[in-house]
Design an enzyme around this catalytic site. Structure first.
Site, PDB file in Angstrom:
ATOM      1  N   GLY A   7       0.817  -1.226   0.000  1.00 44.52           N
ATOM      2  CA  GLY A   7       0.000   0.000   0.000  1.00 44.52           C
ATOM      3  C   GLY A   7       0.844   1.266   0.000  1.00 44.52           C
ATOM      4  N   ASP A  33       1.546  -2.976  -4.362  1.00 45.64           N
ATOM      5  CA  ASP A  33       0.368  -2.105  -4.314  1.00 45.64           C
ATOM      6  C   ASP A  33      -0.554  -2.454  -5.479  1.00 45.64           C
ATOM      7  OD1 ASP A  33      -0.141   0.958  -2.876  1.00 45.64           O
ATOM      8  OD2 ASP A  33      -1.364   0.375  -4.600  1.00 45.64           O
ATOM      9  N   LYS A  34      -1.852  -2.480  -5.170  1.00 43.69           N
ATOM     10  CA  LYS A  34      -2.873  -2.835  -6.165  1.00 43.69           C
ATOM     11  C   LYS A  34      -3.198  -1.654  -7.084  1.00 43.69           C
ATOM     12  CE  LYS A  34      -7.563  -4.848  -5.684  1.00 43.69           C
ATOM     13  NZ  LYS A  34      -8.543  -5.193  -4.636  1.00 43.69           N
ATOM     14  N   THR A 121      -5.768   1.923  12.875  1.00 39.37           N
ATOM     15  CA  THR A 121      -6.416   3.211  13.121  1.00 39.37           C
ATOM     16  C   THR A 121      -7.078   3.271  14.491  1.00 39.37           C
ATOM     17  OG1 THR A 121      -8.396   4.438  12.428  1.00 39.37           O
ATOM     18  CG2 THR A 121      -8.300   2.164  11.763  1.00 39.37           C
ATOM     19  N   GLU A 123      -9.911   4.262  14.871  1.00 33.58           N
ATOM     20  CA  GLU A 123     -11.340   4.030  14.654  1.00 33.58           C
ATOM     21  C   GLU A 123     -11.780   2.636  15.114  1.00 33.58           C
ATOM     22  OE1 GLU A 123     -12.902   5.695  11.009  1.00 33.58           O
ATOM     23  OE2 GLU A 123     -11.224   7.090  10.871  1.00 33.58           O
ATOM     24  N   ALA A 147     -14.698  -1.744  11.266  1.00 34.23           N
ATOM     25  CA  ALA A 147     -14.956  -3.134  11.669  1.00 34.23           C
ATOM     26  C   ALA A 147     -14.003  -4.084  10.954  1.00 34.23           C
ATOM     27  CB  ALA A 147     -16.408  -3.508  11.374  1.00 34.23           C
ATOM     28  N   LYS A 184     -11.085  12.906   1.573  1.00 33.15           N
ATOM     29  CA  LYS A 184     -11.024  13.109   3.021  1.00 33.15           C
ATOM     30  C   LYS A 184     -11.259  14.587   3.340  1.00 33.15           C
ATOM     31  CE  LYS A 184      -9.602   8.763   3.834  1.00 33.15           C
ATOM     32  NZ  LYS A 184      -8.845   8.302   2.708  1.00 33.15           N
ATOM     33  N   LEU A 185     -11.711  14.858   4.564  1.00 37.77           N
ATOM     34  CA  LEU A 185     -12.139  16.210   4.933  1.00 37.77           C
ATOM     35  C   LEU A 185     -11.151  17.323   4.549  1.00 37.77           C
ATOM     36  CD1 LEU A 185     -14.177  18.103   6.413  1.00 37.77           C
ATOM     37  CD2 LEU A 185     -12.768  17.778   8.453  1.00 37.77           C
ATOM     38  N   HIS A 271     -22.220   8.145  12.342  1.00 40.59           N
ATOM     39  CA  HIS A 271     -21.041   9.022  12.487  1.00 40.59           C
ATOM     40  C   HIS A 271     -20.442   8.970  13.902  1.00 40.59           C
ATOM     41  CE1 HIS A 271     -19.507  13.228  11.024  1.00 40.59           C
ATOM     42  NE2 HIS A 271     -18.518  12.460  11.457  1.00 40.59           N
TER      43      HIS A 271
HETATM   44  P1  NAD Z   1      -4.770   5.466   0.973  1.00 40.50           P
HETATM   45  O1  NAD Z   1      -6.178   5.173   0.582  1.00 40.50           O
HETATM   46  O2  NAD Z   1      -4.170   6.790   0.608  1.00 40.50           O
HETATM   47  O3  NAD Z   1      -3.804   4.361   0.344  1.00 40.50           O
HETATM   48  C1  NAD Z   1      -4.080   2.986   0.383  1.00 40.50           C
HETATM   49  C2  NAD Z   1      -3.088   2.282  -0.524  1.00 40.50           C
HETATM   50  O4  NAD Z   1      -3.342   0.864  -0.445  1.00 40.50           O
HETATM   51  C3  NAD Z   1      -3.233   2.668  -2.005  1.00 40.50           C
HETATM   52  O5  NAD Z   1      -1.963   2.833  -2.588  1.00 40.50           O
HETATM   53  C4  NAD Z   1      -3.970   1.476  -2.615  1.00 40.50           C
HETATM   54  O6  NAD Z   1      -3.702   1.296  -3.999  1.00 40.50           O
HETATM   55  C5  NAD Z   1      -3.425   0.328  -1.764  1.00 40.50           C
HETATM   56  N1  NAD Z   1      -4.318  -0.838  -1.712  1.00 40.50           N
HETATM   57  C6  NAD Z   1      -5.663  -0.841  -1.431  1.00 40.50           C
HETATM   58  N2  NAD Z   1      -6.124  -2.114  -1.447  1.00 40.50           N
HETATM   59  C7  NAD Z   1      -5.055  -2.912  -1.716  1.00 40.50           C
HETATM   60  C8  NAD Z   1      -4.879  -4.315  -1.843  1.00 40.50           C
HETATM   61  N3  NAD Z   1      -5.931  -5.153  -1.720  1.00 40.50           N
HETATM   62  N4  NAD Z   1      -3.646  -4.798  -2.110  1.00 40.50           N
HETATM   63  C9  NAD Z   1      -2.581  -3.950  -2.276  1.00 40.50           C
HETATM   64  N5  NAD Z   1      -2.691  -2.620  -2.186  1.00 40.50           N
HETATM   65  C10 NAD Z   1      -3.908  -2.102  -1.903  1.00 40.50           C
HETATM   66  O7  NAD Z   1      -4.699   5.198   2.528  1.00 40.50           O
HETATM   67  P2  NAD Z   1      -3.837   5.912   3.663  1.00 40.50           P
HETATM   68  O8  NAD Z   1      -4.610   7.055   4.200  1.00 40.50           O
HETATM   69  O9  NAD Z   1      -2.443   6.100   3.186  1.00 40.50           O
HETATM   70  O10 NAD Z   1      -3.874   4.772   4.793  1.00 40.50           O
HETATM   71  C11 NAD Z   1      -2.832   3.804   4.889  1.00 40.50           C
HETATM   72  C12 NAD Z   1      -3.070   2.936   6.107  1.00 40.50           C
HETATM   73  O11 NAD Z   1      -3.103   3.739   7.284  1.00 40.50           O
HETATM   74  C13 NAD Z   1      -4.396   2.177   6.094  1.00 40.50           C
HETATM   75  O12 NAD Z   1      -4.175   0.894   6.610  1.00 40.50           O
HETATM   76  C14 NAD Z   1      -5.290   2.991   7.009  1.00 40.50           C
HETATM   77  O13 NAD Z   1      -6.264   2.165   7.596  1.00 40.50           O
HETATM   78  C15 NAD Z   1      -4.289   3.483   8.017  1.00 40.50           C
HETATM   79  N6  NAD Z   1      -4.638   4.751   8.694  1.00 40.50           N
HETATM   80  C16 NAD Z   1      -5.032   5.836   7.967  1.00 40.50           C
HETATM   81  C17 NAD Z   1      -5.318   7.021   8.632  1.00 40.50           C
HETATM   82  C18 NAD Z   1      -5.728   8.261   7.867  1.00 40.50           C
HETATM   83  O14 NAD Z   1      -6.081   9.263   8.510  1.00 40.50           O
HETATM   84  N7  NAD Z   1      -5.671   8.283   6.546  1.00 40.50           N
HETATM   85  C19 NAD Z   1      -5.182   7.090  10.027  1.00 40.50           C
HETATM   86  C20 NAD Z   1      -4.761   5.958  10.734  1.00 40.50           C
HETATM   87  C21 NAD Z   1      -4.476   4.802  10.046  1.00 40.50           C
HETATM   88  P1  TYD Z   2     -12.740  11.871   7.042  1.00 40.56           P
HETATM   89  O1  TYD Z   2     -11.668  12.754   6.485  1.00 40.56           O
HETATM   90  O2  TYD Z   2     -13.579  11.097   6.098  1.00 40.56           O
HETATM   91  O3  TYD Z   2     -12.022  10.916   8.106  1.00 40.56           O
HETATM   92  P2  TYD Z   2     -12.682   9.899   9.215  1.00 40.56           P
HETATM   93  O4  TYD Z   2     -14.096   9.674   8.881  1.00 40.56           O
HETATM   94  O5  TYD Z   2     -11.862   8.673   9.000  1.00 40.56           O
HETATM   95  O6  TYD Z   2     -12.465  10.560  10.527  1.00 40.56           O
HETATM   96  O7  TYD Z   2     -13.697  12.760   7.940  1.00 40.56           O
HETATM   97  C1  TYD Z   2     -13.202  13.525   9.018  1.00 40.56           C
HETATM   98  C2  TYD Z   2     -14.378  14.167   9.694  1.00 40.56           C
HETATM   99  O8  TYD Z   2     -14.954  15.147   8.810  1.00 40.56           O
HETATM  100  C3  TYD Z   2     -15.526  13.210  10.016  1.00 40.56           C
HETATM  101  O9  TYD Z   2     -16.119  13.594  11.241  1.00 40.56           O
HETATM  102  C4  TYD Z   2     -16.490  13.386   8.874  1.00 40.56           C
HETATM  103  C5  TYD Z   2     -16.324  14.853   8.515  1.00 40.56           C
HETATM  104  N1  TYD Z   2     -16.527  15.195   7.081  1.00 40.56           N
HETATM  105  C6  TYD Z   2     -17.350  16.269   6.743  1.00 40.56           C
HETATM  106  O10 TYD Z   2     -17.949  16.936   7.615  1.00 40.56           O
HETATM  107  N2  TYD Z   2     -17.505  16.575   5.420  1.00 40.56           N
HETATM  108  C7  TYD Z   2     -16.875  15.867   4.432  1.00 40.56           C
HETATM  109  O11 TYD Z   2     -17.081  16.181   3.218  1.00 40.56           O
HETATM  110  C8  TYD Z   2     -16.013  14.788   4.796  1.00 40.56           C
HETATM  111  C9  TYD Z   2     -15.304  13.993   3.755  1.00 40.56           C
HETATM  112  C10 TYD Z   2     -15.867  14.491   6.147  1.00 40.56           C
END
Ligand code: NAD
Ligand code: TYD
Length: 333
Positions: A7, A33-34, A121, A123, A147, A184-185, A271
Site C-alpha cells: 500500500g 500495491d494494487k 487506526t 477508529e 470493523a 477526506k475532509l 457518524h
Molecule cells: P490510501 O487510501 O491513501 O492508500 C491505500 C493504498 O493501499 C493505495 O496505494 C492502494 O492502492 C493500496 N491498496 C488498497 N487495497 C489494496 C490491496 N488489496 N492490495 C494492495 N494494495 C492495496 O490510505 P492511507 O490514508 O495512506 O492509509 C494507509 C493505512 O493507514 C491504512 O491501513 C489505514 O487504515 C491506516 N490509517 C489511515 C489514517 C488516515 O487518517 N488516513 C489514520 C490511521 C491509520
Molecule cells: P474523514 O476525512 O472522512 O475521516 P474519518 O471519517 O476517517 O475521521 O472525515 C473527518 C471528519 O470530517 C468526520 O467527522 C467526517 C467529517 N466530514 C465532513 O464533515 N464533510 C466531508 O465532506 C467529509 C469527507 C468528512
C-alpha cells in the site's frame, strides 16, 4: 534490512517509504500495491529508482509470495481507507482488510519473516465522549471500514499468539498532509476552497477528530518497527483535537475565503462523534509529535496550491462521479 511495504503508493505509505529511506539509505524497499483509485505511482516518483515496485493485491497469494521472498520485515499499509465509501459498499474492505491481511500473515510465517507491522487506526476503538483511548481500551468499531480494520488487527494478534509471529500493531489517529486523496475532509475542503466551491460539513460539524501530521505518524511507525515489543499494540494520537467546523473555518481563512462557503449537509450514518487517542506508550520509545495542527495545515494548503499536477488528473477522473454520488452535485471547474 529488506522491507516489504504494501500500500506504499497511497498517502501514508509513500510518506513512510521516503522517511525510512532517508533515515537508513542502505535499506532495500520492495513495494506491493494494487493501485486502486487511491494508489498512485506519482506518490513514489522521488524515490522510484530506490524501490522495487510490484503491482498486485495483498489478497493474491502469488503476488504476495513474489514480493515477500527475501524480505526481513513487512509493513502493511494496504487498505480501503475511506469511511463513506465503506458505508456505500463494504465487500472490497473485507477482502483487503481480512483476506489480504490473512494472506500476508500466512506468507510471512511460511517465509520466516522476522517482523510484521500492521498499520491500523484509532477508529477500531469506536467513538469516545470523554477521555482518551489507550492500548487496553476494548475494540468497538462502528463503520464497515473500522470493523474490517479491527478484524485485521485481531488476525495479527492471533498469529502472534498462536504461531509466535513477531508482529506489532501501530494505530494512528486522523492523518493529514501532502498527497492525501481529496475524498477526506482536509484535502477536499482545501481544493473546494481553492475552486470557490462549497465546503460540505456533515451534521452540525461539532464532531471531534484528533489530527496527526503524516510525517509524524510515519516516524512513529518506523520507530515501532525497530523498537516495538513483539505482540504489542502502539497508539499514535496526534497532538491536537478539533471540531470539524473549526478545521473547515481555518481552511477558509488560510485560503483567503470566508465562511459563506460552508454548507451543512446530511450527516454520515453512524457518524463517530469523537476520537481521542493517547501516545504515551510510543512516546516512551522516544517518539514525539513535531508538527502542530495550524503549522501542518498551513504546509498542507501550500502543498495543494503548488501541486496542481498532482490533483488536476484526480479531479478530472473517476473522482467526479464519486463526488456527485456522495454530495449530489457536480464538482466545480
Ligand atoms: P490510501 O487510501 O491513501 O492508500 C491505500 C493504498 O493501499 C493505495 O496505494 C492502494 O492502492 C493500496 N491498496 C488498497 N487495497 C489494496 C490491496 N488489496 N492490495 C494492495 N494494495 C492495496 O490510505 P492511507 O490514508 O495512506 O492509509 C494507509 C493505512 O493507514 C491504512 O491501513 C489505514 O487504515 C491506516 N490509517 C489511515 C489514517 C488516515 O487518517 N488516513 C489514520 C490511521 C491509520
Ligand atoms: P474523514 O476525512 O472522512 O475521516 P474519518 O471519517 O476517517 O475521521 O472525515 C473527518 C471528519 O470530517 C468526520 O467527522 C467526517 C467529517 N466530514 C465532513 O464533515 N464533510 C466531508 O465532506 C467529509 C469527507 C468528512
Amino acid at each position: 534490512m529488506k522491507l516489504l511495504v504494501t500500500g506504499a503508493a497511497g498517502f501514508i505509505g509513500s510518506t513512510f517509504v521516503r522517511i525510512a529511506l532517508e533515515a537508513r539509505p542502505d535499506d532495500e524497499v520492495v513495494v506491493l500495491d494494487k493501485l486502486t483509485y487511491a494508489g498512485r505511482r506519482e506518490n513514489l516518483a522521488e524515490i522510484e529508482d530506490r524501490i522495487e515496485f510490484h503491482h498486485g493485491a495483498i489478497e493474491d497469494r502469488g503476488a504476495v509470495r513474489g514480493a515477500m521472498e527475501g524480505c526481513d520485515a513487512v509493513v502493511n499499509f494496504a487498505a480501503e481507507s475511506h469511511v463513506d465509501r465503506s458505508i456505500a459498499g463494504e465487500e472490497g474492505f473485507a477482502i483487503t482488510h481480512v483476506i489480504g491481511t490473512t494472506v500476508l500473515l500466512e506468507t510471512a510465517r511460511a517465509l520466516g519473516v522476522e517482523r510484521y507491522l500492521q498499520v491500523s487506526t484509532d477508529e477500531v476503538y469506536g467513538s469516545i465522549a470523554e477521555g482518551t483511548f489507550t492500548e487496553s481500551s476494548p475494540l468497538d468499531p462502528s463503520s464497515p471500514y473500522s470493523a474490517t480494520k479491527a478484524a485485521g488487527d485481531l488476525l495479527v494478534s492471533a498469529h502472534a499468539h498462536t504461531y509466535g509471529l513477531d508482529a506489532v500493531i501501530c494505530r494512528g489517529s486522523n492523518n493529514y498532509g501532502p498527497r492525501q486523496y481529496p475524498e477526506k475532509l482536509i484535502p477536499l475542503s482545501v481544493l473546494n476552497a481553492l475552486h470557490d466551491d462549497f465546503l460540505p460539513v456533515y451534521g452540525d460539524g461539532r464532531q471531534v477528530r484528533n489530527w496527526l501530521w503524516v510525517e509524524d505518524f510515519a516516524r512513529a511507525i518506523d520507530l515501532v518497527l525497530r523498537e516495538g515489543r513483539r505482540g504489542e499494540v502502539y497508539n499514535v494520537g496526534g497532538p491536537d483535537e478539533l471540531e470539524n467546523i473549526d478545521v473547515v473555518r481555518r481552511i477558509l481563512a488560510s485560503t483567503g475565503r470566508d465562511d459563506s462557503l460552508i454548507e451543512y449537509v446530511r450527516d454520515r450514518p453512524g457518524h463517530d462523534v469523537r476520537y481521542s487517542l493517547s501516545a504515551d506508550k510510543v512516546r516512551a520509545l522516544g517518539w514525539e509529535a513535531q508538527v502542530h495542527f495550524y503549522e501542518g495545515l498551513g504546509r498542507t494548503v501550500d502543498w495543494y496550491r503548488e501541486n496542481e499536477w498532482w490533483w488536476g488528473p484526480i479531479r478530472s477522473g473517476d473522482y467526479r462521479e464519486y463526488y456527485e454520488r456522495q454530495y449530489g452535485r457536480a464538482l466545480a471547474e
